[in-house]
Design a protein around this motif. Structure first.
Motif, short mmCIF file in Angstrom:
data_model
loop_
_atom_site.label_atom_id
_atom_site.label_comp_id
_atom_site.label_asym_id
_atom_site.label_seq_id
_atom_site.Cartn_x
_atom_site.Cartn_y
_atom_site.Cartn_z
N THR A 39 0.83 -1.20 0.00
CA THR A 39 0.00 0.00 0.00
C THR A 39 0.87 1.26 0.00
O THR A 39 2.05 1.21 0.37
N THR A 41 0.54 3.61 2.03
CA THR A 41 0.85 3.85 3.44
C THR A 41 2.09 3.08 3.87
O THR A 41 2.96 3.61 4.56
N GLN A 45 5.54 4.79 5.16
CA GLN A 45 6.14 4.44 6.45
C GLN A 45 7.59 3.99 6.26
O GLN A 45 8.46 4.30 7.08
#
Length: 58
Positions: A39, A41, A45
């Motif tokens: 993803t 995200t 990260q």
């Protein structure tokens, strides 16, 4: 992101997350393009863990 060491660190960390990811970096534009099944995200990260801010461009 300003040198080859930076791009290598980013590429290595993303590869650890997804070994089949395709990572393209552009030092002049200071961009990273990632083709992955992870993803946005997860990639953000990972970028943060290496010390770089990121934003998702679609």
């Amino acid at each position: 992101m300003s040198c080859g060491h930076c791009t290598a660190a980013i590429t290595k960390k993303i590869a650890a997350l997804d070994p089949s990811a395709i990572v393209s970096t552009d030092l002049d534009r200071r961009t990273v393009e990632v083709e992955t099944r992870q993803t946005g995200t997860a990639i953000a990260q990972t970028m943060k863990a290496v010390g770089y801010a990121s934003e998702l461009l679609t």
